[in-house]
Write a protein that holds these residues in place. Structure first.
Motif, PDB file in Angstrom:
ATOM      1  N   GLY A  56      -4.155   3.343   8.919  1.00 48.66           N
ATOM      2  CA  GLY A  56      -4.430   3.647   7.691  1.00 48.66           C
ATOM      3  C   GLY A  56      -5.096   4.902   7.253  1.00 48.66           C
ATOM      4  N   GLY A  57      -5.036   5.913   8.273  1.00 42.24           N
ATOM      5  CA  GLY A  57      -5.406   7.078   7.775  1.00 42.24           C
ATOM      6  C   GLY A  57      -6.912   7.228   7.380  1.00 42.24           C
ATOM      7  N   PRO A  58      -7.057   8.104   6.184  1.00 40.19           N
ATOM      8  CA  PRO A  58      -8.635   8.147   5.777  1.00 40.19           C
ATOM      9  C   PRO A  58      -8.986   6.974   4.543  1.00 40.19           C
ATOM     10  N   GLY A  59      -8.021   6.055   4.473  1.00 41.72           N
ATOM     11  CA  GLY A  59      -8.711   4.910   3.804  1.00 41.72           C
ATOM     12  C   GLY A  59      -8.064   4.602   2.323  1.00 41.72           C
ATOM     13  N   ARG A  60      -7.040   5.287   1.981  1.00 40.60           N
ATOM     14  CA  ARG A  60      -6.826   5.125   0.564  1.00 40.60           C
ATOM     15  C   ARG A  60      -6.691   3.560   0.217  1.00 40.60           C
ATOM     16  N   TYR A  61      -5.649   2.996   1.081  1.00 40.12           N
ATOM     17  CA  TYR A  61      -5.084   1.700   0.565  1.00 40.12           C
ATOM     18  C   TYR A  61      -6.246   0.796   1.040  1.00 40.12           C
ATOM     19  N   SER A  62      -6.882   0.953   2.225  1.00 40.58           N
ATOM     20  CA  SER A  62      -7.979  -0.022   2.574  1.00 40.58           C
ATOM     21  C   SER A  62      -9.101   0.092   1.358  1.00 40.58           C
ATOM     22  N   ILE A  63      -9.483   1.171   0.849  1.00 37.90           N
ATOM     23  CA  ILE A  63     -10.532   1.247  -0.071  1.00 37.90           C
ATOM     24  C   ILE A  63     -10.111   0.273  -1.435  1.00 37.90           C
ATOM     25  N   HIS A  64      -8.859   0.723  -1.755  1.00 40.49           N
ATOM     26  CA  HIS A  64      -8.205   0.159  -2.989  1.00 40.49           C
ATOM     27  C   HIS A  64      -8.269  -1.386  -2.664  1.00 40.49           C
ATOM     28  N   LEU A  65      -7.998  -1.946  -1.473  1.00 41.85           N
ATOM     29  CA  LEU A  65      -7.929  -3.304  -1.385  1.00 41.85           C
ATOM     30  C   LEU A  65      -9.448  -3.916  -1.227  1.00 41.85           C
ATOM     31  N   ALA A  66     -10.151  -2.949  -0.532  1.00 43.94           N
ATOM     32  CA  ALA A  66     -11.562  -3.531  -0.676  1.00 43.94           C
ATOM     33  C   ALA A  66     -12.156  -3.774  -1.884  1.00 43.94           C
ATOM     34  N   GLU A  67     -11.817  -2.680  -2.801  1.00 43.99           N
ATOM     35  CA  GLU A  67     -12.415  -2.782  -4.096  1.00 43.99           C
ATOM     36  C   GLU A  67     -11.876  -3.786  -4.687  1.00 43.99           C
ATOM     37  N   ARG A  68     -10.732  -4.617  -4.524  1.00 40.96           N
ATOM     38  CA  ARG A  68     -10.294  -5.854  -5.018  1.00 40.96           C
ATOM     39  C   ARG A  68     -10.730  -7.277  -4.339  1.00 40.96           C
ATOM     40  N   GLY A  69     -11.696  -7.010  -3.476  1.00 38.92           N
ATOM     41  CA  GLY A  69     -12.567  -8.172  -2.875  1.00 38.92           C
ATOM     42  C   GLY A  69     -11.651  -8.555  -1.487  1.00 38.92           C
ATOM     43  N   CYS A  70     -11.030  -7.701  -0.927  1.00 41.54           N
ATOM     44  CA  CYS A  70     -10.418  -7.967   0.349  1.00 41.54           C
ATOM     45  C   CYS A  70     -11.357  -7.766   1.555  1.00 41.54           C
ATOM     46  N   ALA A  71     -11.255  -8.462   2.702  1.00 41.66           N
ATOM     47  CA  ALA A  71     -11.959  -8.098   3.970  1.00 41.66           C
ATOM     48  C   ALA A  71     -10.695  -7.392   4.765  1.00 41.66           C
ATOM     49  N   VAL A  72     -11.143  -5.893   4.793  1.00 50.60           N
ATOM     50  CA  VAL A  72     -10.323  -4.887   5.235  1.00 50.60           C
ATOM     51  C   VAL A  72     -10.517  -4.097   6.612  1.00 50.60           C
ATOM     52  N   THR A  73      -9.635  -4.359   7.767  1.00 54.29           N
ATOM     53  CA  THR A  73     -10.186  -3.530   8.809  1.00 54.29           C
ATOM     54  C   THR A  73      -9.072  -2.557   8.819  1.00 54.29           C
ATOM     55  N   LEU A  74      -9.455  -1.225   9.039  1.00 50.81           N
ATOM     56  CA  LEU A  74      -8.688   0.052   9.073  1.00 50.81           C
ATOM     57  C   LEU A  74      -8.788   0.388  10.591  1.00 50.81           C
ATOM     58  N   ALA A  75      -7.442   0.518  11.050  1.00 49.86           N
ATOM     59  CA  ALA A  75      -7.549   0.993  12.551  1.00 49.86           C
ATOM     60  C   ALA A  75      -6.459   2.361  12.447  1.00 49.86           C
ATOM     61  N   ASP A  76      -6.728   3.545  13.150  1.00 46.72           N
ATOM     62  CA  ASP A  76      -6.129   4.623  13.094  1.00 46.72           C
ATOM     63  C   ASP A  76      -6.073   5.222  14.461  1.00 46.72           C
ATOM     64  N   LEU A  77      -5.301   6.436  14.682  1.00 43.88           N
ATOM     65  CA  LEU A  77      -5.143   6.921  15.907  1.00 43.88           C
ATOM     66  C   LEU A  77      -6.056   8.008  15.876  1.00 43.88           C
ATOM     67  N   SER A  78      -6.403   8.611  14.872  1.00 36.92           N
ATOM     68  CA  SER A  78      -7.216   9.763  14.606  1.00 36.92           C
ATOM     69  C   SER A  78      -8.646   9.476  14.386  1.00 36.92           C
ATOM     70  N   ASP A  79      -9.717   9.872  15.352  1.00 40.28           N
ATOM     71  CA  ASP A  79     -11.009   9.589  15.007  1.00 40.28           C
ATOM     72  C   ASP A  79     -11.398  10.205  13.821  1.00 40.28           C
ATOM     73  N   GLY A  80     -10.817  11.530  13.231  1.00 38.63           N
ATOM     74  CA  GLY A  80     -11.092  12.286  12.218  1.00 38.63           C
ATOM     75  C   GLY A  80     -10.928  11.367  10.939  1.00 38.63           C
ATOM     76  N   ASN A  81      -9.834  10.729  10.924  1.00 34.45           N
ATOM     77  CA  ASN A  81      -9.499   9.702   9.819  1.00 34.45           C
ATOM     78  C   ASN A  81     -10.420   8.756   9.606  1.00 34.45           C
ATOM     79  N   VAL A  82     -10.794   7.958  10.697  1.00 30.15           N
ATOM     80  CA  VAL A  82     -11.741   6.889  10.891  1.00 30.15           C
ATOM     81  C   VAL A  82     -12.999   7.412  10.233  1.00 30.15           C
ATOM     82  N   ALA A  83     -13.692   8.589  10.645  1.00 24.51           N
ATOM     83  CA  ALA A  83     -14.830   9.097  10.160  1.00 24.51           C
ATOM     84  C   ALA A  83     -14.707   9.121   8.684  1.00 24.51           C
ATOM     85  N   LEU A  84     -13.499   9.892   8.157  1.00 24.93           N
ATOM     86  CA  LEU A  84     -13.456  10.250   6.998  1.00 24.93           C
ATOM     87  C   LEU A  84     -13.340   8.770   6.115  1.00 24.93           C
TER      88      LEU A  84
END
Length: 277
Positions: free
Chosen positions: A51-79
């Protein structure tokens, strides 16, 4: 440095670049979200793998979804965690590898997004492993979204940014990577190798064939930019005109003959029971 190490280092070094990319290319995000929102309902659970830095995750969380983002990059996860906090939404963000099922959250999830990993897995067997790992976390009846870079992505980008290459496309003659890419393009083949980082570019037919043999019913194969790929002038249009172009692209983005107009492809399939294959 291995492929995985290079790709992780690329995103660790500049996670803001990927966050900004979808801001700079609003048509891709808008069209993909229209399709995602058609199937993902508020309150449902979503795994955003790669999910990278979370564009789609945040969009879905704003719609009331329970979102788990997982990414290879620690930098992406932190952002992603930072951007979610700024947006005032909650999501779970963790480091994981699409090729290592042991690093992934258990699930099952109502829906799974795979909007990045298939860009960077150069071997077909790796891409199929990632798909299998995603589907192992998806409940039957859930919807799977998988993105590819189109084989035409580099060419379309250059056509939209001609001033960045004043010497023109003739540089192909002096650059081995470009010679390989454009040779594959001429022959109607896929390309896997050096690019902005190591990357895989897929013909539309190749993208779709990745899902053969999996418990999936195809719902859509979408050109994520419709007819707007690298159309920089789009950003300067009045809001009403931009909306009209998005609506036109949505009507055209599944026409097979127009898939080559997009820099990215989005496969959407519904998981079925194994005994129904």
């Amino acid at each position: 440095m291995s492929d995985r190490e290079q790709i992780k280092a690329y995103y660790d070094t500049s996670p803001e670049t990927e966050w900004a990319r979808l801001e700079q290319n609003p048509w891709e995000f808008e069209i993909n979200c229209r399709y995602i929102d058609r199937y993902v309902q508020p309150g449902q659970s979503v795994l955003d793998l790669g999910g990278g830095p979370g564009r789609y995750s945040i969009h879905l969380a704003e719609r009331g979804c329970a979102v788990t983002l997982a990414d290879l990059s620690d930098g992406n996860v932190a952002l992603a965690r930072k951007k979610a906090a700024e947006a005032g939404v909650e999501l779970t963000a963790m480091q994981a590898d699409a090729l290592d099922g042991g690093t992934l959250p258990e699930g099952p999830f109502d829906h799974v997004l795979c909007m990045g990993p298939l860009y960077h897995l150069l071997k077909e067997e790796e891409r199929k492993t990632a798909i299998a790992n995603c589907l192992s976390r998806l409940r039957p009846g859930g919807v799977f979204f998988a993105a590819f870079i189109s084989m035409y992505g580099d060419l379309l980008y250059r056509l939209g940014h001609m001033a960045d290459w004043p010497e023109g496309i003739a540089e192909v003659d002096g650059n081995e990577v470009n010679r390989r890419y454009y040779g594959c393009l001429e022959r109607g083949e896929d390309y896997a190798g050096e690019s902005f980082t190591r990357a895989y570019f897929a013909q539309a037919g190749s993208a779709e064939r990745h899902f053969e043999g999996f418990p999936l019913k195809k719902l859509h194969l979408v050109g994520s930019e419709g007819v707007l790929a690298s159309r920089e002038e789009f950003k300067n249009l009045p809001a009403e005109a931009r909306a009209d172009w998005i609506e036109l692209s949505l009507r055209l983005c599944e026409i097979p003959e127009l898939l080559s107009w997009s820099e990215h492809l989005l496969y959407i399939g519904q998981k079925i029971q194994e005994d129904r294959i």
